[in-house]
Write a protein that holds these residues in place. Sequence first.
Motif, short mmCIF file in Angstrom:
data_model
loop_
_atom_site.label_atom_id
_atom_site.label_comp_id
_atom_site.label_asym_id
_atom_site.label_seq_id
_atom_site.Cartn_x
_atom_site.Cartn_y
_atom_site.Cartn_z
N PHE A 167 6.16 0.18 -2.61
CA PHE A 167 4.92 -0.51 -2.94
C PHE A 167 3.85 -0.26 -1.89
N LEU A 168 2.60 -0.23 -2.37
CA LEU A 168 1.44 -0.06 -1.51
C LEU A 168 0.74 -1.40 -1.37
N PHE A 169 0.52 -1.85 -0.14
CA PHE A 169 -0.11 -3.14 0.08
C PHE A 169 -1.40 -3.03 0.89
N ASN A 170 -1.43 -2.17 1.87
CA ASN A 170 -2.57 -2.07 2.78
C ASN A 170 -3.58 -1.05 2.29
N TYR A 176 -9.77 10.45 -2.10
CA TYR A 176 -9.35 9.45 -3.08
C TYR A 176 -8.07 9.96 -3.75
N SER A 177 -7.03 9.16 -3.69
CA SER A 177 -5.77 9.54 -4.34
C SER A 177 -5.17 8.33 -5.03
N LYS A 178 -4.34 7.57 -4.31
CA LYS A 178 -3.75 6.36 -4.88
C LYS A 178 -4.81 5.26 -4.95
N GLN A 179 -4.48 4.20 -5.68
CA GLN A 179 -5.47 3.14 -5.88
C GLN A 179 -5.83 2.44 -4.58
N ASN A 180 -4.90 2.37 -3.63
CA ASN A 180 -5.20 1.68 -2.37
C ASN A 180 -6.06 2.52 -1.43
N LYS A 214 -1.39 -10.17 0.89
CA LYS A 214 -1.23 -8.86 0.26
C LYS A 214 -1.83 -8.87 -1.14
N ILE A 215 -2.36 -7.72 -1.53
CA ILE A 215 -2.99 -7.58 -2.84
C ILE A 215 -1.93 -7.22 -3.88
N LEU A 216 -1.97 -7.90 -5.01
CA LEU A 216 -1.14 -7.56 -6.15
C LEU A 216 -2.07 -7.14 -7.28
N ALA A 217 -2.17 -5.84 -7.53
CA ALA A 217 -3.10 -5.28 -8.50
C ALA A 217 -2.43 -5.20 -9.87
N ASN A 253 0.06 -1.35 -7.27
CA ASN A 253 0.74 -1.14 -5.98
C ASN A 253 1.76 -0.01 -6.04
N ILE A 254 2.12 0.41 -7.23
CA ILE A 254 3.13 1.45 -7.39
C ILE A 254 2.47 2.82 -7.22
N PRO A 255 3.03 3.71 -6.39
CA PRO A 255 2.44 5.05 -6.24
C PRO A 255 2.38 5.79 -7.56
#
Length: 692
Positions: free
Chosen positions: A250-253, A270-274, A288-291, A318-320
């Motif tokens: 998961f991506l949080f930061n 620009y690549s992943k949403q985070n 932490k952000i939960l998108a 948050n998922i790559p």
Amino acid sequence: MYQCNFCKRYFSRKQDLTQHCHQLHSYTDHSRTLNWVQDQQSSSNNNIRQKTIDNNVWNEIEGLDIFLQMTSGDDKQNNEKLDLNNAADVPIAFNEYTSFQNYDYTDNDISEYHEITQSQESKSISSKASSEDFCGVSLADAYKDLNNDSELTLWPSETYKEFMMAVTQYHLSDAATDSMLRILKKHCTDQLSGSTRKGRTFINNMDVKGLQFKEKELLTFEEEIYKLHYRPIYDAIKSLVSNSDLSKDFLFNYEEQWEYGLDGSLVRVYSKQNTADWWRERYNPFSKILAIMIYIDGTTLDTLRRKSEYPIFLTLGNIPNLRHNLPDSKVLIGFLPHLTTRDNKLRNSKEFKQKQRELKHRALKYLLGPLLKEDGIYLAINGKVEHFTIYLSSIIADMLEAQDICCTYKSYRTRCPCYKCLTPGDQLNNMNIKQDMIDLRNHENMQEAIASHNAENCSIHEYDNFFWNFRMMNIYDAAALDRMHLQEIGLFPYMLDYTRDMLMYQYGNRIISKMDNRLATITRFNNLRILKKGYQQGTKFTGGEMRDVMKIIVFVLDELYTTDNKINQNQTDSNLYTIASCKNLIICYIKFIKMYITSRKKKFNEDDLKIFEREIIDWSNDFVNIFAQFSPSGLQLPKLHMWKYHTIHTIRRYGTLNGLTTETYETLHKNWVKNPYRMSNKKNTHNQMLKT
């Protein structure tokens, strides 16, 4: 109607019910089977020691008892504050509406009906189910989830679990699986069931927390009750977060990425949403952000296209991206109800269409209402408890569903057909509009348009959109672009259709047959799907089929026609159209394919975005110049406008388009919706589909 007491299916004849029970539920008459199931469940609970919370953990938190009492009180107040009873718990009775459907409607009749329904909607009835949907995300609940492993108490052995999962997944018959079971028991010492029927009964008697679907009556119309079949959204989120194989990545930061550009200077990546602007605006080091990402799209269930459903899927930003497009990263959370009628005059009335929108938004409000919780939630993830702030990141949908969500007009002939901006409809084929001249939609200017009675000029319905309640969100921007619907089954089929229209006008049916023959007789290649009947206009092709056509279309068009093949060269109207040469037509297709390949890149820096934007401009100009004369609207297409003017902004806002594609969702439609429907008896289908 006769109802089965075991699976709740309905049958029109008693004989059918009897035959159904003998075939599928005959094993329920044998007490040995049920006793065996009870023994397995009780032995599992006794043999596996439940984990308990270490008292030291609780003692380290000073004043925790007082905090938990305050939290429970706050949750109760939030539940009352966010209760959807006023808008989602009261079934609207349409009996008054249907009572006058057999004669001509007058304005007084419609206005009187509207007053009746509005007064009924204002009533509030308390509902235990709605309040339960807001629970389970407090700090105490998170620690409880962290110290409970419910899956360990369900299966007597791991072999037994894998065997029954295979039986259920591939829909194997009892006779075949019983034979395999006898072989397996000879070489396995683990505890197994005596027969497959016992295993199916064991599964049906499981009470798995968080996997229960609920239903809520929303509306009664023409003696039919429209229900929302849904899974509480917090349970769906927990199912993704509790998947350790998924949550470990998961991506949080927020990660602001830079690299050297073409001129040697540092440029943004620009690549992943985070890595995009959306995440940067919401990043908070203390939570932490939960998108949340929602996907809504209709799908037909039968070959005659008479039955359709509107499944709703949920995933997390948050998922790559590489993991994001796999099926296990998505969860089915419900079916969106759709109001229908057989009365053609009623179907075309303005009030009926308004009630269709109200029904959909009522269901979405009931389903997504818990996401309005502003103080965040606690979840157990990767062996610890974390605090999350929930944001609705994006809603991925086709054009019609996105217009429903945004409450904009659906017709292409409206003043502002694009649901993202206020560009006039007669300018949709203008490829020379400056980006700063486009007036984007937002909550403020749309609310102002409705308040000032200017909604028609903005092509928006006078309706209080539920999504206006979400903080830090613009629903017109969050209804993100879907690459598959825009390119693969959108603009590319448009190109093929207009190409065939051009060739038919200038060269006749002989060239069209030649084109279809080339498509059907192309050299076979591994994983290349061939259109055996050629490309037939009006046929609905899948995104995979269109991708395969892109691979071969240049070879199909190569030297397909010359000026000597003309059949209209002596006709008086031959000068009305300018026919592109075969070379220029192929160049247009090459530009599209090159642009499509670029759109699938895993990351873009600012230099890449400039190159991508030039590719879009070059193809758009050629597309309009060649095919505008063969389009009834002159290519005033909202999809063309959105691709030209909103693609680059979407990448900067939400990351690469690979995270916004719906290719996997179309596969889920088949596995989770269409196949279960075909296995049902076509009566009370939702309950059967959700249990399959």
